[in-house]
Design a protein around this motif. Structure first.
Motif, PDB file in Angstrom:
ATOM      1  N   SER A  39       0.680  -1.306  -0.233  1.00  0.00           N
ATOM      2  CA  SER A  39      -0.434  -0.339  -0.299  1.00  0.00           C
ATOM      3  C   SER A  39       0.867   1.080  -0.323  1.00  0.00           C
ATOM      4  O   SER A  39       0.455   2.457  -0.963  1.00  0.00           O
ATOM      5  CB  SER A  39      -0.962  -0.199   1.564  1.00  0.00           C
ATOM      6  OG  SER A  39      -1.454   1.217   0.880  1.00  0.00           O
ATOM      7  N   PHE A  59      -7.295  -5.601  -2.386  1.00  0.00           N
ATOM      8  CA  PHE A  59      -7.135  -4.626  -1.294  1.00  0.00           C
ATOM      9  C   PHE A  59      -7.411  -3.427  -2.802  1.00  0.00           C
ATOM     10  O   PHE A  59      -6.046  -3.789  -3.503  1.00  0.00           O
ATOM     11  CB  PHE A  59      -5.861  -4.289  -0.754  1.00  0.00           C
ATOM     12  CG  PHE A  59      -6.333  -5.481   0.607  1.00  0.00           C
ATOM     13  CD1 PHE A  59      -6.849  -5.415   1.389  1.00  0.00           C
ATOM     14  CD2 PHE A  59      -5.678  -6.950  -0.275  1.00  0.00           C
ATOM     15  CE1 PHE A  59      -6.657  -6.614   2.064  1.00  0.00           C
ATOM     16  CE2 PHE A  59      -5.956  -7.155   0.687  1.00  0.00           C
ATOM     17  CZ  PHE A  59      -6.393  -8.152   2.530  1.00  0.00           C
ATOM     18  N   PHE A  60      -7.965  -1.958  -2.960  1.00  0.00           N
ATOM     19  CA  PHE A  60      -7.536  -1.217  -3.372  1.00  0.00           C
ATOM     20  C   PHE A  60      -7.910   0.440  -2.660  1.00  0.00           C
ATOM     21  O   PHE A  60      -7.804   0.666  -1.669  1.00  0.00           O
ATOM     22  CB  PHE A  60      -7.909  -1.180  -5.501  1.00  0.00           C
ATOM     23  CG  PHE A  60      -9.962  -1.559  -5.022  1.00  0.00           C
ATOM     24  CD1 PHE A  60     -11.127  -1.157  -4.264  1.00  0.00           C
ATOM     25  CD2 PHE A  60     -10.012  -3.267  -4.466  1.00  0.00           C
ATOM     26  CE1 PHE A  60     -11.487  -1.372  -5.250  1.00  0.00           C
ATOM     27  CE2 PHE A  60     -11.002  -3.336  -4.552  1.00  0.00           C
ATOM     28  CZ  PHE A  60     -12.702  -2.358  -4.880  1.00  0.00           C
ATOM     29  N   ARG A  61      -7.651   1.623  -3.322  1.00  0.00           N
ATOM     30  CA  ARG A  61      -7.126   2.905  -2.767  1.00  0.00           C
ATOM     31  C   ARG A  61      -6.473   3.158  -1.634  1.00  0.00           C
ATOM     32  O   ARG A  61      -6.674   3.130  -0.727  1.00  0.00           O
ATOM     33  CB  ARG A  61      -8.660   3.192  -2.621  1.00  0.00           C
ATOM     34  CG  ARG A  61      -9.845   2.825  -3.790  1.00  0.00           C
ATOM     35  CD  ARG A  61     -11.194   3.686  -3.154  1.00  0.00           C
ATOM     36  NE  ARG A  61     -11.349   4.127  -4.435  1.00  0.00           N
ATOM     37  CZ  ARG A  61     -12.835   3.103  -4.154  1.00  0.00           C
ATOM     38  NH1 ARG A  61     -13.329   3.259  -3.145  1.00  0.00           N
ATOM     39  NH2 ARG A  61     -13.841   3.461  -5.326  1.00  0.00           N
ATOM     40  N   CYS A  67      -4.446   0.311   2.694  1.00  0.00           N
ATOM     41  CA  CYS A  67      -4.940   0.078   1.177  1.00  0.00           C
ATOM     42  C   CYS A  67      -6.657   0.460   2.185  1.00  0.00           C
ATOM     43  O   CYS A  67      -6.866  -0.288   3.035  1.00  0.00           O
ATOM     44  CB  CYS A  67      -5.747  -0.696   0.603  1.00  0.00           C
ATOM     45  SG  CYS A  67      -4.571  -0.997  -0.148  1.00  0.00           S
ATOM     46  N   THR A  68      -7.138   1.728   1.651  1.00  0.00           N
ATOM     47  CA  THR A  68      -8.741   1.950   2.349  1.00  0.00           C
ATOM     48  C   THR A  68     -10.240   1.202   1.831  1.00  0.00           C
ATOM     49  O   THR A  68     -10.625   1.569   2.185  1.00  0.00           O
ATOM     50  CB  THR A  68      -8.878   3.436   1.374  1.00  0.00           C
ATOM     51  OG1 THR A  68      -9.387   3.509   0.173  1.00  0.00           O
ATOM     52  CG2 THR A  68      -7.893   4.465   2.509  1.00  0.00           C
ATOM     53  N   ARG A  69     -10.130   0.444   1.010  1.00  0.00           N
ATOM     54  CA  ARG A  69     -11.404  -0.755   0.536  1.00  0.00           C
ATOM     55  C   ARG A  69     -10.236  -1.593   0.461  1.00  0.00           C
ATOM     56  O   ARG A  69      -9.728  -2.339  -0.495  1.00  0.00           O
ATOM     57  CB  ARG A  69     -11.478  -0.279  -0.941  1.00  0.00           C
ATOM     58  CG  ARG A  69     -13.271  -1.010  -1.601  1.00  0.00           C
ATOM     59  CD  ARG A  69     -13.930  -0.313  -2.347  1.00  0.00           C
ATOM     60  NE  ARG A  69     -14.575  -1.149  -2.252  1.00  0.00           N
ATOM     61  CZ  ARG A  69     -15.530  -1.080  -3.791  1.00  0.00           C
ATOM     62  NH1 ARG A  69     -14.976  -0.409  -4.996  1.00  0.00           N
ATOM     63  NH2 ARG A  69     -16.602  -2.518  -3.930  1.00  0.00           N
ATOM     64  N   VAL A  70     -11.357  -3.043   0.842  1.00  0.00           N
ATOM     65  CA  VAL A  70     -11.422  -4.100   0.701  1.00  0.00           C
ATOM     66  C   VAL A  70     -12.131  -5.108   0.205  1.00  0.00           C
ATOM     67  O   VAL A  70     -13.509  -4.943   0.471  1.00  0.00           O
ATOM     68  CB  VAL A  70     -10.833  -4.768   1.849  1.00  0.00           C
ATOM     69  CG1 VAL A  70     -10.607  -6.276   2.448  1.00  0.00           C
ATOM     70  CG2 VAL A  70      -9.506  -3.982   2.760  1.00  0.00           C
ATOM     71  N   GLU A  71     -11.828  -5.830  -0.564  1.00  0.00           N
ATOM     72  CA  GLU A  71     -12.788  -6.892  -1.086  1.00  0.00           C
ATOM     73  C   GLU A  71     -12.683  -8.543  -0.900  1.00  0.00           C
ATOM     74  O   GLU A  71     -11.949  -8.692  -1.312  1.00  0.00           O
ATOM     75  CB  GLU A  71     -13.419  -6.568  -2.800  1.00  0.00           C
ATOM     76  CG  GLU A  71     -14.645  -7.664  -2.906  1.00  0.00           C
ATOM     77  CD  GLU A  71     -15.143  -6.990  -4.119  1.00  0.00           C
ATOM     78  OE1 GLU A  71     -14.383  -8.034  -5.138  1.00  0.00           O
ATOM     79  OE2 GLU A  71     -14.995  -5.855  -4.959  1.00  0.00           O
ATOM     80  N   PRO A  83     -10.540  -3.155 -10.536  1.00  0.00           N
ATOM     81  CA  PRO A  83     -10.929  -2.231 -10.677  1.00  0.00           C
ATOM     82  C   PRO A  83      -9.879  -1.934 -11.688  1.00  0.00           C
ATOM     83  O   PRO A  83      -9.285  -2.138 -11.995  1.00  0.00           O
ATOM     84  CB  PRO A  83     -10.987  -1.429  -9.078  1.00  0.00           C
ATOM     85  CG  PRO A  83      -9.827  -2.182  -8.516  1.00  0.00           C
ATOM     86  CD  PRO A  83     -10.516  -3.462  -9.037  1.00  0.00           C
TER      87      PRO A  83
END
Length: 95
Positions: A39, A59-61, A67-71, A83
């Motif tokens: 990150s 993990f993104f952003r 990372c501020t977003r996790v899926e 994404p």
């Protein structure tokens, strides 16, 4: 010179995707320390394939602290929508 490389070494700040496949004997390093480190480098997408748990997560952003977003985590075999800038669906069945 190939994009993203300088003197043969990859430049992490130019990566668009980092993939970490955990080691069966030391998966905690991939789940925690490396996740934070990736990150900090700033690639927009990080895919974690956890072999011990048979899961994968996106993990993104990236931010300063992670990372501020996790899926996920999702069971292996779940199609993952990557994404932008990738914008594709990844079939994880063979993982």
């Amino acid at each position: 010179m190939a994009a993203g490389r300088s003197e043969g070494a990859p430049l992490p700040d130019r990566a668009v995707l980092v993939v970490e496949v955990t080691s069966p004997s030391n998966g905690d390093t991939g789940r925690t320390a490396k996740r934070r480190r990736y990150s900090q480098f700033g690639p927009p997408v990080h895919l974690l394939v956890d072999r011990r748990e048979s899961t994968c997560a996106l993990f993104f952003r990236p931010g300063r602290l992670g990372c501020t977003r996790v899926e996920g985590p999702h069971p292996l075999g779940t199609p993952l929508r990557l994404p932008a800038p990738l914008g594709l669906v990844l079939d994880t069945t063979g993982f």
